[in-house]
Structure formats: structure tokens, C-alpha cells
Design a protein around this motif. Structure first.
Motif, PDB file in Angstrom:
ATOM      1  N   LEU A  91     -10.990  14.688 -23.674  1.00  0.00           N
ATOM      2  CA  LEU A  91     -11.747  15.666 -23.822  1.00  0.00           C
ATOM      3  C   LEU A  91     -12.118  17.069 -23.756  1.00  0.00           C
ATOM      4  O   LEU A  91     -12.345  18.304 -24.454  1.00  0.00           O
ATOM      5  N   SER A  92     -11.458  17.754 -22.626  1.00  0.00           N
ATOM      6  CA  SER A  92     -11.830  18.644 -21.708  1.00  0.00           C
ATOM      7  C   SER A  92     -10.024  19.922 -22.895  1.00  0.00           C
ATOM      8  O   SER A  92     -10.125  20.743 -23.558  1.00  0.00           O
ATOM      9  N   ALA A  93      -9.086  18.812 -22.972  1.00  0.00           N
ATOM     10  CA  ALA A  93      -7.573  19.550 -24.372  1.00  0.00           C
ATOM     11  C   ALA A  93      -8.547  19.943 -25.664  1.00  0.00           C
ATOM     12  O   ALA A  93      -8.596  20.395 -26.562  1.00  0.00           O
ATOM     13  N   LEU A  94     -10.063  18.693 -26.091  1.00  0.00           N
ATOM     14  CA  LEU A  94      -9.922  19.012 -27.341  1.00  0.00           C
ATOM     15  C   LEU A  94     -11.374  20.271 -27.596  1.00  0.00           C
ATOM     16  O   LEU A  94     -11.237  21.170 -28.032  1.00  0.00           O
ATOM     17  N   LYS A  95     -12.496  20.450 -26.144  1.00  0.00           N
ATOM     18  CA  LYS A  95     -13.308  21.416 -26.032  1.00  0.00           C
ATOM     19  C   LYS A  95     -12.219  22.762 -25.997  1.00  0.00           C
ATOM     20  O   LYS A  95     -12.975  23.835 -26.404  1.00  0.00           O
ATOM     21  N   ALA A  96     -10.914  22.689 -25.538  1.00  0.00           N
ATOM     22  CA  ALA A  96     -10.838  23.619 -24.971  1.00  0.00           C
ATOM     23  C   ALA A  96     -10.033  24.681 -26.645  1.00  0.00           C
ATOM     24  O   ALA A  96      -9.757  25.168 -26.774  1.00  0.00           O
ATOM     25  N   GLU A  97      -9.856  23.580 -27.855  1.00  0.00           N
ATOM     26  CA  GLU A  97      -9.640  23.812 -29.048  1.00  0.00           C
ATOM     27  C   GLU A  97     -10.389  24.131 -29.587  1.00  0.00           C
ATOM     28  O   GLU A  97     -10.951  24.165 -30.911  1.00  0.00           O
ATOM     29  N   VAL A  98     -11.700  24.638 -29.348  1.00  0.00           N
ATOM     30  CA  VAL A  98     -13.485  24.582 -30.030  1.00  0.00           C
ATOM     31  C   VAL A  98     -13.506  23.649 -30.297  1.00  0.00           C
ATOM     32  O   VAL A  98     -14.335  23.637 -31.374  1.00  0.00           O
ATOM     33  N   GLU A  99     -13.370  22.575 -29.905  1.00  0.00           N
ATOM     34  CA  GLU A  99     -13.880  21.193 -30.827  1.00  0.00           C
ATOM     35  C   GLU A  99     -15.046  20.302 -30.289  1.00  0.00           C
ATOM     36  O   GLU A  99     -14.974  20.973 -29.236  1.00  0.00           O
ATOM     37  N   ALA A 100     -15.890  19.433 -30.716  1.00  0.00           N
ATOM     38  CA  ALA A 100     -16.864  18.968 -30.390  1.00  0.00           C
ATOM     39  C   ALA A 100     -17.107  17.477 -30.353  1.00  0.00           C
ATOM     40  O   ALA A 100     -17.362  16.705 -30.823  1.00  0.00           O
ATOM     41  N   PRO A 101     -16.012  17.541 -29.594  1.00  0.00           N
ATOM     42  CA  PRO A 101     -15.797  15.679 -29.616  1.00  0.00           C
ATOM     43  C   PRO A 101     -17.444  14.762 -28.837  1.00  0.00           C
ATOM     44  O   PRO A 101     -17.733  15.301 -28.036  1.00  0.00           O
ATOM     45  N   VAL A 102     -17.328  13.615 -29.491  1.00  0.00           N
ATOM     46  CA  VAL A 102     -18.261  12.760 -29.643  1.00  0.00           C
ATOM     47  C   VAL A 102     -17.322  11.142 -29.220  1.00  0.00           C
ATOM     48  O   VAL A 102     -16.749  11.020 -29.893  1.00  0.00           O
ATOM     49  N   VAL A 103     -17.914  10.768 -27.926  1.00  0.00           N
ATOM     50  CA  VAL A 103     -17.333   9.490 -27.214  1.00  0.00           C
ATOM     51  C   VAL A 103     -18.206   8.253 -28.154  1.00  0.00           C
ATOM     52  O   VAL A 103     -19.380   8.501 -27.817  1.00  0.00           O
ATOM     53  N   ILE A 104     -17.843   7.894 -29.201  1.00  0.00           N
ATOM     54  CA  ILE A 104     -18.997   7.404 -30.927  1.00  0.00           C
ATOM     55  C   ILE A 104     -18.826   5.322 -30.346  1.00  0.00           C
ATOM     56  O   ILE A 104     -18.911   4.681 -30.987  1.00  0.00           O
ATOM     57  N   GLY A 105     -17.491   4.795 -29.071  1.00  0.00           N
ATOM     58  CA  GLY A 105     -17.736   3.778 -28.947  1.00  0.00           C
ATOM     59  C   GLY A 105     -15.871   2.975 -28.005  1.00  0.00           C
ATOM     60  O   GLY A 105     -15.634   3.856 -27.497  1.00  0.00           O
ATOM     61  N   GLU A 106     -16.139   1.541 -28.413  1.00  0.00           N
ATOM     62  CA  GLU A 106     -14.874   1.481 -27.556  1.00  0.00           C
ATOM     63  C   GLU A 106     -13.921   0.434 -28.661  1.00  0.00           C
ATOM     64  O   GLU A 106     -14.784  -0.684 -29.573  1.00  0.00           O
ATOM     65  N   ILE A 107     -12.801   0.198 -27.596  1.00  0.00           N
ATOM     66  CA  ILE A 107     -12.010  -1.200 -28.631  1.00  0.00           C
ATOM     67  C   ILE A 107     -12.634  -2.323 -27.343  1.00  0.00           C
ATOM     68  O   ILE A 107     -12.752  -2.343 -26.833  1.00  0.00           O
ATOM     69  N   GLU A 108     -12.255  -3.273 -28.483  1.00  0.00           N
ATOM     70  CA  GLU A 108     -12.923  -5.404 -28.255  1.00  0.00           C
ATOM     71  C   GLU A 108     -12.410  -5.745 -28.509  1.00  0.00           C
ATOM     72  O   GLU A 108     -11.697  -5.810 -29.399  1.00  0.00           O
ATOM     73  N   PRO A 109     -12.173  -6.998 -28.686  1.00  0.00           N
ATOM     74  CA  PRO A 109     -11.672  -8.063 -28.308  1.00  0.00           C
ATOM     75  C   PRO A 109     -11.772  -8.313 -29.960  1.00  0.00           C
ATOM     76  O   PRO A 109     -13.145  -8.010 -29.928  1.00  0.00           O
ATOM     77  N   GLY A 110     -11.690  -8.937 -30.380  1.00  0.00           N
ATOM     78  CA  GLY A 110     -12.229  -9.097 -32.058  1.00  0.00           C
ATOM     79  C   GLY A 110     -12.625 -10.927 -32.017  1.00  0.00           C
ATOM     80  O   GLY A 110     -12.592 -11.024 -30.711  1.00  0.00           O
ATOM     81  N   ARG A 111     -13.916 -10.661 -32.947  1.00  0.00           N
ATOM     82  CA  ARG A 111     -14.935 -11.512 -33.055  1.00  0.00           C
ATOM     83  C   ARG A 111     -14.576 -12.925 -34.731  1.00  0.00           C
ATOM     84  O   ARG A 111     -15.423 -13.470 -35.069  1.00  0.00           O
ATOM     85  N   GLY A 112     -13.046 -12.207 -34.966  1.00  0.00           N
ATOM     86  CA  GLY A 112     -12.766 -13.571 -36.254  1.00  0.00           C
ATOM     87  C   GLY A 112     -13.366 -12.760 -37.656  1.00  0.00           C
ATOM     88  O   GLY A 112     -13.199 -12.843 -38.439  1.00  0.00           O
ATOM     89  N   VAL A 113     -14.226 -11.681 -37.684  1.00  0.00           N
ATOM     90  CA  VAL A 113     -14.713 -11.254 -39.250  1.00  0.00           C
ATOM     91  C   VAL A 113     -13.758 -10.196 -39.258  1.00  0.00           C
ATOM     92  O   VAL A 113     -13.435  -9.378 -38.677  1.00  0.00           O
ATOM     93  N   LYS A 114     -12.929 -10.357 -39.570  1.00  0.00           N
ATOM     94  CA  LYS A 114     -12.477  -9.618 -41.267  1.00  0.00           C
ATOM     95  C   LYS A 114     -12.328  -8.251 -41.756  1.00  0.00           C
ATOM     96  O   LYS A 114     -13.323  -8.573 -43.208  1.00  0.00           O
ATOM     97  N   SER A 115     -11.195  -7.232 -41.785  1.00  0.00           N
ATOM     98  CA  SER A 115     -11.657  -6.489 -42.780  1.00  0.00           C
ATOM     99  C   SER A 115     -10.835  -6.276 -43.890  1.00  0.00           C
ATOM    100  O   SER A 115      -9.925  -7.198 -43.455  1.00  0.00           O
ATOM    101  N   GLN A 116     -11.125  -6.092 -44.635  1.00  0.00           N
ATOM    102  CA  GLN A 116     -10.314  -5.661 -46.022  1.00  0.00           C
ATOM    103  C   GLN A 116      -9.626  -4.421 -46.257  1.00  0.00           C
ATOM    104  O   GLN A 116      -9.442  -3.433 -46.338  1.00  0.00           O
ATOM    105  N   ALA A 117      -9.139  -3.549 -45.173  1.00  0.00           N
ATOM    106  CA  ALA A 117      -8.899  -2.224 -44.500  1.00  0.00           C
ATOM    107  C   ALA A 117      -7.669  -2.074 -45.376  1.00  0.00           C
ATOM    108  O   ALA A 117      -6.627  -3.315 -45.290  1.00  0.00           O
ATOM    109  N   LYS A 118      -7.379  -1.081 -46.090  1.00  0.00           N
ATOM    110  CA  LYS A 118      -5.931  -1.345 -46.474  1.00  0.00           C
ATOM    111  C   LYS A 118      -4.721  -1.134 -45.936  1.00  0.00           C
ATOM    112  O   LYS A 118      -5.097  -0.328 -44.591  1.00  0.00           O
TER     113      LYS A 118
END
Length: 368
Positions: free
Chosen positions: A325-352
Motif C-alpha cells: 500500500l505504501s509503495a502504491l501510494k508513493a506512486e500517487v495511487e489510491a489502492p483499496v483492499v477489496i477482499g481476500e483469497i479463500e478456499p474454493g467452494r466448488g463453484v466454477k467460472s468459465q474464465a478465459k
């Protein structure tokens, strides 16, 4: 013998609709623009049959080359219809170099392809000036390209654009890293608006709402509809690379383009893991609220069509979060923590490119 049907002595290439002199004039006009994007490794002038790049001079020791090509979709149609060509080239560069980032690569050089029915040197120069500006933002050399004048292929003032970029990353620094795990955090970097995806729907909704391109934008006070929708795609190269190199805590990057958050984030996740995104962590730019209302689009459709205000997502180790976050802000960014990685729940995506990748799990609703 009658001369009524006598054919002219010759029919030149110009007579057929292709003006070689105009093409040469364009090359001369854009040479200073390309020269301004030079960087270590790229020193040749435009005009050769091929363009050269010296990886050793660029400072790489054991590099892997990464390539990306893209266009700007039907956003280009707005630029053509309104005669506003100055920033569409930034979009072209952004769509390529932001994709290179997802592999951890530093963009090195860029080539463009400009195709039209009849070459308008002023228009083409304006477009290439935008490309050069995008390259400057990405610290990427514009080392060549192709201008194709093809009468009969394009109507009136129409033209098409494509871009091709090559980057490099040291072999041991490629992304995504294999150690992405549950508990890693998701950091979003704001978009500037719609960027360069979903414009077939955007243009349809503008027409449905009976808005002219020069009308005042209901979602951007002080701007016309065209000006607001032509806001260029953000280029994340400098802040993202700075954070990667300074912290060593970033494990993956996802460029949020066609398919939105729902289909791009799973592309960087290993099997068995999913992403949990808290939609209440950021507020969408007003344009997305307008699009959702005009199209009667629910959150699910918005999230798989648009970036919804987040243009790049970084996956970082929790213990390294403060440093990132500090490194990004030093580059005049406005980072936002929007979530986290979690164990999968068996719901699949058709991601490219992922086939059976885990889907993104959302909590909350998009803040308008």
C-alpha cells in the motif's frame, strides 16, 4: 479508328486510392513522436524493415519475453463519429501493456497498426500522438508500426487500430507466483471509467436514452457524453512495477478488461482457490451507475461486463500488505483492499483460459 473508347495512358496507385506520398508524410510527421518514447535498448529510427531492441542494454540478465496484442473495440467508433482522436491511442497502449503486467513483465516496446480507406495525415498523426503518450506513460518505446491505406475496405472516415507490445520479466520473477494461498489479500486500483470494454453495450444504451454525443453527460458534469466516454484507459505499469520490485509481496495481478471482475480475477488463481470480493469497499464512478440504470442491469451483469471502478487487482501476501500500500501510494495511487483469497467452494467460472477455475464470491452490493 475511333478514339472514343481510348483508355488513359496509365492508372497510378494514387488513381486507385492509395497515396504513397501521404504515407511518407505521416512517417515524417510521427518520427519526433516516436523519438520521444526512446528508452535503453531502443535507439533505432523509424523507417527500417524491422525494429530492434537490445535486452542486454535494458538491464535484463535471464529474461522471459512476454507478448500481448489488442485493440480498443467499438470505443473507436465514438472517436471516429465525433472527430476526437487525441486519446484513443492511449487506450490502445493501455490494453496491451496492462496485460503484460499480469505476467510481471515490464513493457519494452510497442508497434501499432493503423488501417483506413483514405489516409488523413492529420487524423493519423493525432492518433499516433496518443499512442506515443501511452508509451511514455508505460516507459515503453514506440519502435515501429504499419499504416495501411485500403480503399474499398473502410467507409469514408473510418479507420481501425491494433497494437502489439513485448515486455520482459526475469525468469524467477514471473507472475502469477505458485505460492498464492488462502489469506492473501486483494488490492484494487481505481479505473478512470469504462476503459475500453463493453462499448457495444455503452453505445446501445446511449442510443436508447436518445443522447447525442455532444449532449451534456448526465454522469459527468461539465463534459459532453463523448468526452466522458472517451476518457482513456489507465496505464498501471509504473505503480505496479514499483510495488512489485520494492516489496516482493505481490503474487499475482489481474487486468480487469472484457469479462469484468467475474472472469478476469479467476484467471490468476491456482486450482482449489477462489476470490472473495467485498463490493462495499469502493464506490463505482458515476458512469457505471448510469449504465446500470439505463440498461436495468443487476450487479451480476455489471460485474461480468464492466470493470465497475476497479481496473487492476493485485494479490499480495497479508504480511506484506502495508509495504504494498505504501509503495502504491508513493506512486500517487489510491489502492483499496477489496477482499481476500479463500478456499474454493466448488463453484466454477468459465474464465478465459482457465476452464474450471473457481468463481469469484461477492458479498454486499455495488456502491453507486
Amino acid at each position: 479508328m475511333s478514339t472514343d473508347n481510348k483508355r488513359p495512358d496509365s492508372i497510378s496507385y494514387r488513381d486507385a486510392g492509395v497515396d504513397i506520398d501521404a504515407g511518407n508524410a505521416l512517417v515524417e510527421a510521427i518520427k519526433p513522436l516516436a523519438k520521444a518514447t526512446r528508452r535503453p535498448g531502443a535507439d533505432a529510427d523509424l523507417g527500417g524493415f524491422g525494429a530492434l531492441f537490445d535486452l542486454k542494454r535494458a538491464g535484463f540478465k535471464d529474461p522471459i519475453l512476454v507478448a500481448a496484442n489488442d485493440g480498443v473495440g467499438t470505443k473507436l467508433k465514438i472517436a471516429i463519429d465525433t472527430g476526437q482522436h487525441a486519446t484513443i491511442g492511449i487506450d490502445l497502449v493501455a490494453m496491451c501493456v496492462n496485460d503484460l503486467l499480469a505476467q510481471g513483465a515490464e513493457p519494452l516496446f510497442f508497434l501499432d497498426y493503423f488501417a483506413c480507406g483514405k489516409l488523413d495525415v492529420a487524423v493519423a498523426k493525432s492518433v499516433v500522438a496518443g499512442i506515443a503518450e501511452g508509451c511514455r506513460q508505460a516507459n515503453c518505446a514506440l519502435i515501429g508500426g504499419e499504416t495501411a491505406e485500403m480503399p474499398g475496405m473502410y467507409a469514408a472516415k473510418d479507420y481501425d487500430l491494433a497494437g502489439f507490445s513485448v515486455g520482459a520479466v526475469e525468469r524467477d520473477q514471473m507472475l502469477p507466483r505458485p505460492d498464492v494461498q488462502a489469506g492473501d489479500v486483494l488490492i484494487g486500483l481505481p479505473s478512470s471509467g469504462v476503459h475500453s470494454n463493453g462499448y457495444s453495450l455503452v453505445r446501445r444504451l446511449v442510443a436508447e436514452e436518445k443522447l447525442g454525443w455532444e449532449a451534456s453527460a448526465p454522469f459527468a458534469p461539465g463534459k459532453t457524453v463523448a468526452q466522458a466516454l472517451l476518457t482513456p484507459t489507465r496505464i498501471y505499469v509504473k505503480p505496479a512495477l514499483a510495488a512489485i520490485r520494492e516489496t516482493r509481496a505481490i503474487k499475482a495481478l489481474a487486468h480487469i478488461t472484457g469479462g469484468g471482475l467475474s472472469e478476469n480475477l479467476p484467471r490468476v488463481l491456482p486450482d482449489g482457490l477462489a476470490a472473495h470480493v467485498d463490493l462495499g469497499r469502493w464506490t463505482m464512478p458515476a458512469v457505471f451507475g448510469w449504465l446500470a440504470k439505463a440498461g436495468r442491469l443487476d450487479d451480476a451483469e455489471m460485474l461480468r461486463t464492466f470493470n465497475c471502478g476497479i481496473g487492476l487487482i493485485l494479490v499480495a501476501a497479508k504480511e506484506g500488505l502495508d509495504g504494498v500500500l505504501s509503495a502504491l501510494k508513493a506512486e500517487v495511487e489510491a489502492p483499496v483492499v477489496i477482499g481476500e483469497i479463500e478456499p474454493g467452494r466448488g463453484v466454477k467460472s468459465q474464465a478465459k483460459g482457465k476452464g474450471e477455475a473457481e468463481a469469484v464470491r461477492y458479498s454486499g452490493t455495488l456502491a453507486r
